[in-house]
Motif scaffolding. Structure first.
Motif, PDB file in Angstrom:
ATOM      1  N   LEU B 198      -7.726 -26.972  -0.289  1.00 27.51           N
ATOM      2  CA  LEU B 198      -6.926 -26.509   0.847  1.00 27.51           C
ATOM      3  C   LEU B 198      -5.736 -25.732   0.292  1.00 27.51           C
ATOM      4  O   LEU B 198      -4.703 -26.317  -0.064  1.00 27.51           O
ATOM      5  CB  LEU B 198      -6.430 -27.703   1.670  1.00 27.51           C
ATOM      6  N   PRO B 199      -5.901 -24.417   0.176  1.00 26.38           N
ATOM      7  CA  PRO B 199      -4.802 -23.627  -0.392  1.00 26.38           C
ATOM      8  C   PRO B 199      -3.616 -23.569   0.570  1.00 26.38           C
ATOM      9  O   PRO B 199      -3.806 -23.680   1.794  1.00 26.38           O
ATOM     10  CB  PRO B 199      -5.426 -22.247  -0.590  1.00 26.38           C
ATOM     11  N   ALA B 200      -2.455 -23.428   0.011  1.00 21.04           N
ATOM     12  CA  ALA B 200      -1.261 -23.355   0.858  1.00 21.04           C
ATOM     13  C   ALA B 200      -1.387 -22.140   1.767  1.00 21.04           C
ATOM     14  O   ALA B 200      -1.482 -21.007   1.297  1.00 21.04           O
ATOM     15  CB  ALA B 200      -0.027 -23.251  -0.032  1.00 21.04           C
ATOM     16  N   GLY B 201      -1.451 -22.394   3.063  1.00 23.05           N
ATOM     17  CA  GLY B 201      -1.539 -21.308   4.036  1.00 23.05           C
ATOM     18  C   GLY B 201      -2.909 -20.676   4.150  1.00 23.05           C
ATOM     19  O   GLY B 201      -3.063 -19.646   4.804  1.00 23.05           O
ATOM     20  N   GLY B 202      -3.912 -21.243   3.544  1.00 21.80           N
ATOM     21  CA  GLY B 202      -5.255 -20.655   3.609  1.00 21.80           C
ATOM     22  C   GLY B 202      -6.263 -21.615   4.224  1.00 21.80           C
ATOM     23  O   GLY B 202      -5.946 -22.769   4.518  1.00 21.80           O
ATOM     24  N   ALA B 203      -7.478 -21.115   4.417  1.00 22.50           N
ATOM     25  CA  ALA B 203      -8.535 -21.936   5.012  1.00 22.50           C
ATOM     26  C   ALA B 203      -9.155 -22.840   3.943  1.00 22.50           C
ATOM     27  O   ALA B 203      -9.264 -22.432   2.782  1.00 22.50           O
ATOM     28  CB  ALA B 203      -9.600 -21.030   5.593  1.00 22.50           C
ATOM     29  N   PRO B 204      -9.557 -24.051   4.322  1.00 27.96           N
ATOM     30  CA  PRO B 204     -10.160 -24.946   3.329  1.00 27.96           C
ATOM     31  C   PRO B 204     -11.529 -24.441   2.843  1.00 27.96           C
ATOM     32  O   PRO B 204     -12.272 -23.835   3.611  1.00 27.96           O
ATOM     33  CB  PRO B 204     -10.299 -26.279   4.082  1.00 27.96           C
ATOM     34  N   VAL B 205     -11.802 -24.713   1.604  1.00 18.33           N
ATOM     35  CA  VAL B 205     -13.084 -24.309   1.004  1.00 18.33           C
ATOM     36  C   VAL B 205     -13.675 -25.529   0.304  1.00 18.33           C
ATOM     37  O   VAL B 205     -12.978 -26.220  -0.429  1.00 18.33           O
ATOM     38  CB  VAL B 205     -12.877 -23.211  -0.073  1.00 18.33           C
ATOM     39  N   HIS B 228      -8.784 -19.392  -6.274  1.00 22.30           N
ATOM     40  CA  HIS B 228      -8.661 -17.971  -5.927  1.00 22.30           C
ATOM     41  C   HIS B 228      -7.197 -17.630  -5.633  1.00 22.30           C
ATOM     42  O   HIS B 228      -6.515 -18.336  -4.887  1.00 22.30           O
ATOM     43  CB  HIS B 228      -9.527 -17.683  -4.692  1.00 22.30           C
ATOM     44  N   GLY B 229      -6.698 -16.579  -6.234  1.00 21.78           N
ATOM     45  CA  GLY B 229      -5.323 -16.145  -5.988  1.00 21.78           C
ATOM     46  C   GLY B 229      -4.298 -16.894  -6.820  1.00 21.78           C
ATOM     47  O   GLY B 229      -3.090 -16.763  -6.579  1.00 21.78           O
ATOM     48  N   SER B 230      -4.758 -17.709  -7.773  1.00 21.95           N
ATOM     49  CA  SER B 230      -3.819 -18.473  -8.601  1.00 21.95           C
ATOM     50  C   SER B 230      -4.045 -18.139 -10.065  1.00 21.95           C
ATOM     51  O   SER B 230      -5.135 -17.713 -10.463  1.00 21.95           O
ATOM     52  CB  SER B 230      -4.033 -19.973  -8.366  1.00 21.95           C
ATOM     53  N   ASN B 231      -3.005 -18.312 -10.867  1.00 20.46           N
ATOM     54  CA  ASN B 231      -3.150 -18.074 -12.302  1.00 20.46           C
ATOM     55  C   ASN B 231      -3.293 -19.381 -13.070  1.00 20.46           C
ATOM     56  O   ASN B 231      -3.569 -19.373 -14.265  1.00 20.46           O
ATOM     57  CB  ASN B 231      -1.915 -17.336 -12.845  1.00 20.46           C
ATOM     58  N   GLY B 275     -12.689 -39.589  -1.860  1.00 18.26           N
ATOM     59  CA  GLY B 275     -12.008 -39.528  -0.575  1.00 18.26           C
ATOM     60  C   GLY B 275     -10.510 -39.320  -0.688  1.00 18.26           C
ATOM     61  O   GLY B 275      -9.845 -39.100   0.334  1.00 18.26           O
ATOM     62  N   GLU B 276      -9.965 -39.347  -1.927  1.00 22.06           N
ATOM     63  CA  GLU B 276      -8.516 -39.201  -2.082  1.00 22.06           C
ATOM     64  C   GLU B 276      -8.114 -37.723  -2.212  1.00 22.06           C
ATOM     65  O   GLU B 276      -8.918 -36.884  -2.619  1.00 22.06           O
ATOM     66  CB  GLU B 276      -8.048 -39.963  -3.324  1.00 22.06           C
ATOM     67  N   PHE B 277      -6.839 -37.470  -1.882  1.00 23.23           N
ATOM     68  CA  PHE B 277      -6.251 -36.130  -2.032  1.00 23.23           C
ATOM     69  C   PHE B 277      -5.346 -36.110  -3.246  1.00 23.23           C
ATOM     70  O   PHE B 277      -4.824 -37.140  -3.666  1.00 23.23           O
ATOM     71  CB  PHE B 277      -5.370 -35.809  -0.820  1.00 23.23           C
ATOM     72  N   VAL B 278      -5.143 -34.929  -3.758  1.00 24.63           N
ATOM     73  CA  VAL B 278      -4.089 -34.752  -4.747  1.00 24.63           C
ATOM     74  C   VAL B 278      -3.368 -33.437  -4.390  1.00 24.63           C
ATOM     75  O   VAL B 278      -4.011 -32.440  -4.074  1.00 24.63           O
ATOM     76  CB  VAL B 278      -4.639 -34.747  -6.191  1.00 24.63           C
ATOM     77  N   ASP B 279      -2.057 -33.499  -4.401  1.00 22.68           N
ATOM     78  CA  ASP B 279      -1.271 -32.298  -4.086  1.00 22.68           C
ATOM     79  C   ASP B 279      -0.887 -31.592  -5.367  1.00 22.68           C
ATOM     80  O   ASP B 279      -0.252 -32.165  -6.252  1.00 22.68           O
ATOM     81  CB  ASP B 279      -0.017 -32.687  -3.293  1.00 22.68           C
ATOM     82  N   LEU B 280      -1.326 -30.350  -5.478  1.00 21.50           N
ATOM     83  CA  LEU B 280      -1.034 -29.533  -6.660  1.00 21.50           C
ATOM     84  C   LEU B 280      -0.120 -28.390  -6.223  1.00 21.50           C
ATOM     85  O   LEU B 280      -0.046 -28.086  -5.014  1.00 21.50           O
ATOM     86  CB  LEU B 280      -2.348 -28.973  -7.231  1.00 21.50           C
ATOM     87  N   PRO B 281       0.556 -27.748  -7.159  1.00 29.25           N
ATOM     88  CA  PRO B 281       1.462 -26.658  -6.781  1.00 29.25           C
ATOM     89  C   PRO B 281       0.754 -25.567  -5.972  1.00 29.25           C
ATOM     90  O   PRO B 281       1.336 -24.975  -5.063  1.00 29.25           O
ATOM     91  CB  PRO B 281       1.938 -26.112  -8.127  1.00 29.25           C
ATOM     92  N   GLN B 282      -0.553 -25.320  -6.287  1.00 20.20           N
ATOM     93  CA  GLN B 282      -1.253 -24.208  -5.615  1.00 20.20           C
ATOM     94  C   GLN B 282      -1.872 -24.606  -4.287  1.00 20.20           C
ATOM     95  O   GLN B 282      -2.279 -23.762  -3.501  1.00 20.20           O
ATOM     96  CB  GLN B 282      -2.385 -23.679  -6.501  1.00 20.20           C
ATOM     97  N   GLY B 283      -2.002 -25.919  -4.046  1.00 24.20           N
ATOM     98  CA  GLY B 283      -2.654 -26.365  -2.814  1.00 24.20           C
ATOM     99  C   GLY B 283      -3.041 -27.832  -2.922  1.00 24.20           C
ATOM    100  O   GLY B 283      -2.598 -28.555  -3.816  1.00 24.20           O
TER     101      GLY B 283
END
Lengths: 279, 375
Positions: B198-205, B228-231, B275-283
């Motif tokens: 789930l990218p910040a501000g983008g659609a989930p893939v 995509h869109g990240s370095n 089933g868990e999430f992890v929050d990364l800087p990119q999403g």
């Protein structure tokens, strides 16, 4: 000691007895003995060969029961199985074609190469790969065994053709037909060998297609088997079209056999690939 | 009319030059050299070392079949040589139209042509996979002590011509065959992490990250991915718990396996369970499922059945020829049976036909002795 080894030793012992009697039978020194003159000793050779085949069959069955699969994988299994099948087919030829019986003094020592080799190997259990469940394996291996046995019978006669160039050879093989007939008989075995070799290659290709997803890939064993087929075909063309002296004829047959021997007992064990069944 | 006959005669004379046995022997010798050079498929051996002698042999076969009465007037030999020629032609057609490739299919996903890897196709391969539809199902692989691989049972769902889905089990020497394409399971298979990004501000893939082959690379179940869109590259390491046991029988399957995904982004490391999430800087990343992928080998060659049929026909022809030859002349007949012998040249050695002597000693040899009749 594992279950099959005593049977293997006994089988080889029977082959050894057959070899000694066969040598005794051709030795000119004993030619005057009634038992040799009446060729009664040949029945003893036949009996010991049959005993050897039976004992080796028991050895193979014992091993099969012990490790759960047939003699398909390791060199130990392959040699044991070939000793049995070569012996069985030679017994049939020895029985049905008395004219070639003295050539047992060449055939049996060649089998002894396998016999002494197998005794140096560990009878450790081998792994049965999933691709070996295929029914074409039986067809391929069975045809290959007939092919090699026919070549071996040809080698016996080729040896006669070559040794007869010497006085001693002439004396040893005094009871065999003329060179013309020995040569023709040898090449008839070669003709039959070509048929069984071709069938073996076809069955092997079908198995390879099922097992490894390709019918031919020039792997070491396939290449070596193809070279054997080609050499056999070249030999037959030469023999059927040109005048080939007996010595050359004999050497050609021995050359084909040596290549086939290397294919059977060398190529599968220098290649770590598909034919060894480890993939 | 006369002119046409002359032209035919000229053509036959021309063909006769290529029909010689010497050319056949040369072709076979060159093919043997080519086969030796191809031993074990060494890199850098050009294909012409096999193709050139085969082409020479094909020309020789055409010429010999057309002009040599020793071949074309003996049905068995004719069938055998025609079969050899057809085998060469079929092998050529096969190489021009074949396809060899690999693919990795995640359980639950379907076959798509763009998933093919390491494609090796002939220039005339039709390239159409329109009627190849199947979906990878779960699979199991049996192992024996010593990590010896046993049977593979790969469940697939195949779309039939009627449009229905039909279940099949393939594996090892039982390929999935669809429209001439043969899919073989391989030793190359492993685990997959199904992830939703789930990218910040983008659609989930949602997608999957295939880990290296298991258990071959059991010690390094890792992979990496750059959103995509990240370095910044995200590293994944899968800590697996399976039934693997090097000293006993065990079965590899997804149902009895579990895992924890270690996610590393920059200098931060996270443990993520199913089933868990992890929050990364990119999403945000969610570990959706742990499943498996199967590596297939794809093979296509429209000639294989024909090759088999023609090869068998050839052998039947050869057998017929040999049978006739052997039956025509008894095993003990002293008459010559080869061209050279027929030419009246004596054979060297003992008991040659010209000498009329028996076999090197004074013991006459009888037909009965050789053929096993009573003596």
């Amino acid at each position: 000691m594992v279950a099959e080894v005593p049977w293997l030793w006994s089988g080889l012992g029977a082959y050894f007895a057959a070899t000694l009697i066969a040598i005794w039978g051709v030795a000119p020194r004993f030619a005057g003995m009634p038992v040799i003159q009446n060729r009664r000793h040949e029945y003893a050779v036949l009996a010991f060969l049959m005993l050897g085949v039976t004992l080796l069959a028991v050895a193979i069955a014992e091993r099969w029961l012990r490790i759960g699969h047939g003699p398909w994988i390791s060199l130990f299994e392959l040699l044991m199985s070939q000793l049995w099948s070569l012996g069985l087919i030679f017994v049939l030829l020895y029985w049905r074609l008395p004219g070639l019986r003295p050539s047992a003094v060449i055939v049996l020592p060649v089998m002894w190469i396998l016999g002494s080799w197998v005794l140096t190997l560990e009878p450790a259990a081998s792994h049965f790969p999933p691709t070996y469940y295929n029914a074409w394996k039986w067809v391929h291996v069975g045809l290959g065994k007939i092919f090699l046995a026919l070549l071996l019978a040809g080698v016996g006669l080729a040896g006669v053709l070559i040794l007869r160039q010497t006085r001693r050879g002439q004396a040893w093989f005094r009871n065999m037909p003329s060179n013309v007939i020995v040569d023709r008989l040898a090449w008839r075995f070669m003709m039959l060998a070509l048929v069984f070799d071709s069938l073996m290659l076809i069955a092997g290709a079908v198995w390879a297609q099922d097992a490894w997803g390709r019918y031919w890939a020039w792997d070491p064993l396939e290449t070596s088997a193809f070279l054997t087929w080609l050499l056999l075909a070249i030999g037959l063309h030469l023999r059927l079209s040109y005048r080939v002296p007996p010595v050359v004829s004999g050497l050609m047959i021995i050359g084909v056999f040596m290549l086939a021997f290397a294919t059977y007992f060398g190529a599968p064990y220098i290649s770590p690939a598909a034919h060894k069944g480890v993939v | 009319m006369r002119c046409r006959c002359l032209r035919v005669l000229q053509m036959l004379n021309f063909l006769r030059k290529f029909a010689s046995l010497k050319i056949a022997l040369l072709g076979m010798a060159l093919l043997a050299i080519g086969a030796m050079l191809s031993y074990g498929n060494p890199l850098g051996t050009p294909v012409w070392v096999l193709v050139a002698p085969m082409a020479l042999l094909a020309v020789n076969l055409v010429a010999a079949i057309t002009t040599n009465p020793r071949i074309n007037q003996q049905p068995g030999l004719l069938v055998f040589h025609v079969a050899l020629l057809l085998l060469l032609l079929l092998a050529t057609v096969g190489r021009l139209t074949h396809l060899d490739a690999h693919l990795e299919l995640v359980v639950g996903t379907g076959f798509e042509a763009d998933k093919l890897l390491e494609i090796n196709a002939g220039p005339l391969h039709p390239g159409s996979f329109d009627s190849v539809h199947f979906v990878q199902g779960p699979y199991t692989v049996e192992y024996s002590p010593g990590m010896q691989r046993g049977l593979t049972h790969s469940h697939v769902k195949v779309k039939t011509a009627a449009g229905a889905w039909e279940g099949r089990i393939v594996g090892d020497d039982r390929p999935l065959v669809m429209d001439g394409y043969r899919f073989y399971t391989t030793f190359n298979k492993g685990f997959t992490s199904v992830l939703t990004w789930l990218p910040a501000g983008g659609a989930p893939v949602t997608g999957s990250v295939n880990m290296p082959s298991y258990p071959l690379f059991e010690y390094k179940q890792d992979n990496r991915w750059t959103p995509h869109g990240s370095n910044t590259e995200i590293k994944f390491w899968l800590q697996l718990k399976t039934a693997m046991n090097a000293e006993a029988h065990w079965v590899l399957d997804a149902a009895s396996s579990s895992g924890v995904l270690i996610v590393t982004s920059g200098d931060k490391r996270y443990e993520v369970r199913l089933g868990e999430f992890v929050d990364l800087p990119q999403g945000r990343l969610r570990f959706e499922a742990l499943t498996m992928w199967m590596g297939y080998r794809l093979f296509y060659d429209p000639t294989i059945q024909w090759l088999f049929f023609v090869a068998i026909m050839g052998i039947l022809g050869l057998t017929h020829y040999f049978w006739k030859k052997i039956n025509l002349q008894p095993w003990m007949d002293e008459k010559p049976d080869t061209i050279a012998e027929q030419a009246g040249k004596p054979l060297d050695g003992i008991g040659s036909p010209s000498s009329g002597k028996p076999s090197g000693n004074n013991a006459p040899v009888t037909t009965a002795y050789l053929t096993g009749e009573k003596h």
